[in-house]
Design a protein around this motif. Structure first.
Motif, short mmCIF file in Angstrom:
data_model
loop_
_atom_site.label_atom_id
_atom_site.label_comp_id
_atom_site.label_asym_id
_atom_site.label_seq_id
_atom_site.Cartn_x
_atom_site.Cartn_y
_atom_site.Cartn_z
N TYR A 91 -5.51 -0.57 2.29
CA TYR A 91 -5.58 0.31 2.53
C TYR A 91 -4.02 1.45 1.47
CZ TYR A 91 -6.21 -1.59 7.20
OH TYR A 91 -6.76 -1.77 7.97
N THR A 92 -4.39 0.79 0.35
CA THR A 92 -3.99 1.72 -1.02
C THR A 92 -4.19 3.64 -0.99
OG1 THR A 92 -3.13 -0.23 -2.12
CG2 THR A 92 -3.06 2.06 -3.42
N PRO A 93 -5.88 3.29 -1.55
CA PRO A 93 -6.09 4.60 -1.71
C PRO A 93 -6.40 5.82 -0.11
CG PRO A 93 -8.04 2.65 -1.44
CD PRO A 93 -6.80 2.36 -0.84
N ILE A 94 -6.11 4.88 1.30
CA ILE A 94 -5.43 5.61 1.62
C ILE A 94 -3.94 6.78 2.13
CG2 ILE A 94 -5.15 5.63 4.75
CD1 ILE A 94 -6.87 3.00 5.27
N PHE A 95 -3.41 5.66 1.97
CA PHE A 95 -1.73 6.38 0.96
C PHE A 95 -1.75 7.55 0.09
CE2 PHE A 95 -0.22 2.81 4.19
CZ PHE A 95 0.56 2.75 4.47
N ALA A 96 -2.92 6.94 -0.89
CA ALA A 96 -2.88 7.32 -1.95
C ALA A 96 -3.18 9.10 -1.66
CB ALA A 96 -3.81 6.77 -2.87
N ARG A 97 -4.51 9.03 -1.01
CA ARG A 97 -5.18 10.24 -0.25
C ARG A 97 -4.12 11.18 0.50
NH1 ARG A 97 -10.90 9.75 -0.24
NH2 ARG A 97 -11.08 10.87 1.66
N VAL A 98 -3.29 10.85 1.16
CA VAL A 98 -2.28 11.34 2.56
C VAL A 98 -1.67 11.88 1.70
CG1 VAL A 98 -0.44 11.01 4.53
CG2 VAL A 98 -3.32 10.61 4.85
N THR A 99 -0.70 10.78 0.95
CA THR A 99 0.48 11.86 -0.05
C THR A 99 0.51 12.63 -1.00
OG1 THR A 99 1.08 9.33 -0.58
CG2 THR A 99 1.83 10.95 -1.40
N ARG A 100 -1.16 12.62 -1.45
CA ARG A 100 -2.23 14.17 -2.25
C ARG A 100 -1.70 14.99 -1.78
NH1 ARG A 100 -7.14 16.18 -3.25
NH2 ARG A 100 -6.97 16.55 -5.35
N ALA A 101 -2.62 14.80 -0.24
CA ALA A 101 -2.35 16.06 0.18
C ALA A 101 -1.17 16.99 0.48
CB ALA A 101 -3.28 15.95 1.38
N SER A 102 -0.09 15.80 0.88
CA SER A 102 0.83 16.74 1.47
C SER A 102 1.54 17.39 0.20
CB SER A 102 1.97 15.61 1.86
OG SER A 102 1.40 14.53 2.37
N VAL A 103 1.25 16.75 -1.30
CA VAL A 103 1.88 16.81 -2.03
C VAL A 103 1.49 17.78 -2.45
CG1 VAL A 103 2.51 16.61 -4.81
CG2 VAL A 103 2.70 14.86 -3.26
N LEU A 104 0.09 18.40 -2.69
CA LEU A 104 -0.48 19.36 -2.99
C LEU A 104 0.23 21.16 -2.15
CD1 LEU A 104 -4.39 18.70 -3.21
CD2 LEU A 104 -2.22 19.59 -5.39
N ALA A 136 0.70 -0.99 -0.70
CA ALA A 136 -0.38 -0.24 -0.44
C ALA A 136 0.90 1.04 -0.39
CB ALA A 136 -1.13 0.21 1.12
N LEU A 137 1.41 0.98 1.20
CA LEU A 137 3.16 2.35 0.87
C LEU A 137 3.76 2.54 -0.87
CD1 LEU A 137 4.43 4.77 2.58
CD2 LEU A 137 5.83 2.68 2.84
N VAL A 138 4.10 1.90 -1.28
CA VAL A 138 4.21 1.96 -2.75
C VAL A 138 3.40 2.41 -3.50
CG1 VAL A 138 6.13 0.69 -4.38
CG2 VAL A 138 6.95 0.49 -2.15
N VAL A 139 2.49 1.78 -3.66
CA VAL A 139 1.26 2.00 -4.78
C VAL A 139 0.82 3.59 -4.23
CG1 VAL A 139 -0.73 1.22 -6.15
CG2 VAL A 139 1.55 -0.07 -5.49
N GLY A 140 0.77 3.46 -3.09
CA GLY A 140 -0.38 4.66 -2.90
C GLY A 140 0.12 6.19 -2.72
N THR A 141 1.52 5.63 -2.24
CA THR A 141 2.95 6.94 -2.54
C THR A 141 3.03 7.28 -3.83
OG1 THR A 141 3.31 6.16 -0.72
CG2 THR A 141 4.65 7.52 -1.41
N LEU A 142 2.98 6.24 -5.54
CA LEU A 142 2.81 6.54 -6.70
C LEU A 142 2.13 7.48 -6.93
CD1 LEU A 142 5.29 6.61 -8.53
CD2 LEU A 142 4.64 4.43 -9.07
N ILE A 143 1.02 6.32 -6.42
CA ILE A 143 0.10 6.97 -7.05
C ILE A 143 -0.20 8.60 -6.86
CG2 ILE A 143 -3.25 7.32 -6.67
CD1 ILE A 143 -2.27 4.29 -6.85
N GLY A 144 -0.17 8.50 -5.38
CA GLY A 144 -0.46 10.49 -4.58
C GLY A 144 0.31 11.36 -5.21
#
Length: 327
Positions: free
Chosen positions: A182-195, A122-130
């Protein structure tokens, strides 16, 4: 001809460096690396420090499980079945005479391995998507995040059960199912940080000198967006261990005769009145592990938050100054 050095205010030319009367600037030590400062602040949080030590102990038990376990996970001794906790069997035995302490030790590696694999996926895939969604925005953001929202709309356990219904039960498929959940959770957290980072001055400066998108993402955006991701990783590990236990309890996770805390809990529910220890000790292992991960996540959230970090660093500096004054 060079002039003589100007003495600091409040000190005389003959005052040695570090002696009373010198300015604080003259005695400041070089700044420590950020990771050392983070570990120092975390160690000053007693709850997070104790949770970290317990987690290290649990991980070491999982690594050296074959050495620490007195018996094998499936060493059956019918003559010793349903023995209450004693010196010979500290956690008692189950309905087949198997030592519960040994099975809990051996089950630690199964439960933690599934948890780490699931969160790693989830960390690798979600972070990349985010990262991609937050950095590029527009249609890339719309497509990726709407797909994540679709996955996030399903209840976690039901989505994991659906994946296991397609893939079949087992530890590997359980890790994949929990990782997808848990992939969507990491994607949403990463996207918010990147913005919050992508429009910083140093990012625009790197873009203006022709730096590639990959370099900007990996060298500038990801390191500055990492603190919330680190906190989410610790919290997700707690829920991943809990999810693995729940799926094994339902018979969809780790399959017998392999030991798993959730599976042991399911096996002991039939004997809850006759032999309480069969379900109690695996349940306590799950409770302690999940609690430690959550407490560590709370400590990391305080340490990595800029405002909290400044307050903690300031209080630590004040304590050090008071100690130096007493000397």
């Amino acid at each position: 001809m060079t002039g003589a050095p100007v003495p600091e205010p409040g000190s005389s030319p003959d005052t040695p460096a570090g002696a009373p009367g010198t300015s604080p600037a003259a005695t400041l030590r070089p700044a420590r690396p950020r990771w050392q400062e983070t570990l120092g602040l975390l160690a000053r949080n007693p709850t997070a420090a104790i949770a970290s030590l317990l987690l290290i102990a649990i991980v070491l038990i999982a690594i050296f499980d074959d050495t620490l376990a007195a018996e094998g996970p499936n060493d059956i001794d019918v003559a010793e079945r349903l023995q209450s906790p004693s010196w010979e069997h500290p956690f008692g035995t189950d309905d087949l005479g198997r030592d519960i302490l040994s099975r809990i030790i051996l089950g630690a590696s199964v439960s933690l391995r599934v948890g780490f694999l699931a969160v790693g996926f989830a960390l690798v895939v979600g972070t990349l998507i985010g990262l991609l969604a937050g950095y590029y925005g527009r249609w890339v953001d719309d497509v990726l995040m709407r797909f994540m929202d679709m996955l996030f709309a399903f209840p976690a356990v039901l989505l994991a059960i659906a994946v296991l219904a397609v893939r079949g039960p087992g530890s590997g498929n359980t890790a994949l199912a929990i990782g997808i959940v848990y992939t969507p959770i990491f994607a949403r957290v990463t996207r918010a940080s990147v913005l919050g980072v992508r429009e910083e001055v140093y990012v625009r400066a790197s873009r203006s000198v022709g730096a590639s998108d990959w370099r900007i993402l990996t060298r500038h955006i990801l390191p500055n967006a990492a603190p919330p991701i680190i906190v989410q990783t610790s919290i997700s590990l707690a829920f991943a261990v809990l999810a693995e236990a729940a799926l094994s309890f339902l018979g969809l996770g780790t399959q017998p005769p392999n030991p798993s805390w959730g599976l042991m809990l399911a096996e002991g529910r039939s004997y809850i009145e006759l032999a309480w220890w069969i379900a109690f000790f695996p349940g306590m292992a799950i409770f302690l592990t999940v609690l430690c991960f959550n407490l560590l996540g709370d400590g990391l959230r305080d340490v990595l938050d800029p405002r909290q970090r400044t307050q903690m660093s300031g209080s630590g500096a004040a304590v050090a100054a008071d100690a130096g004054g007493e000397k």
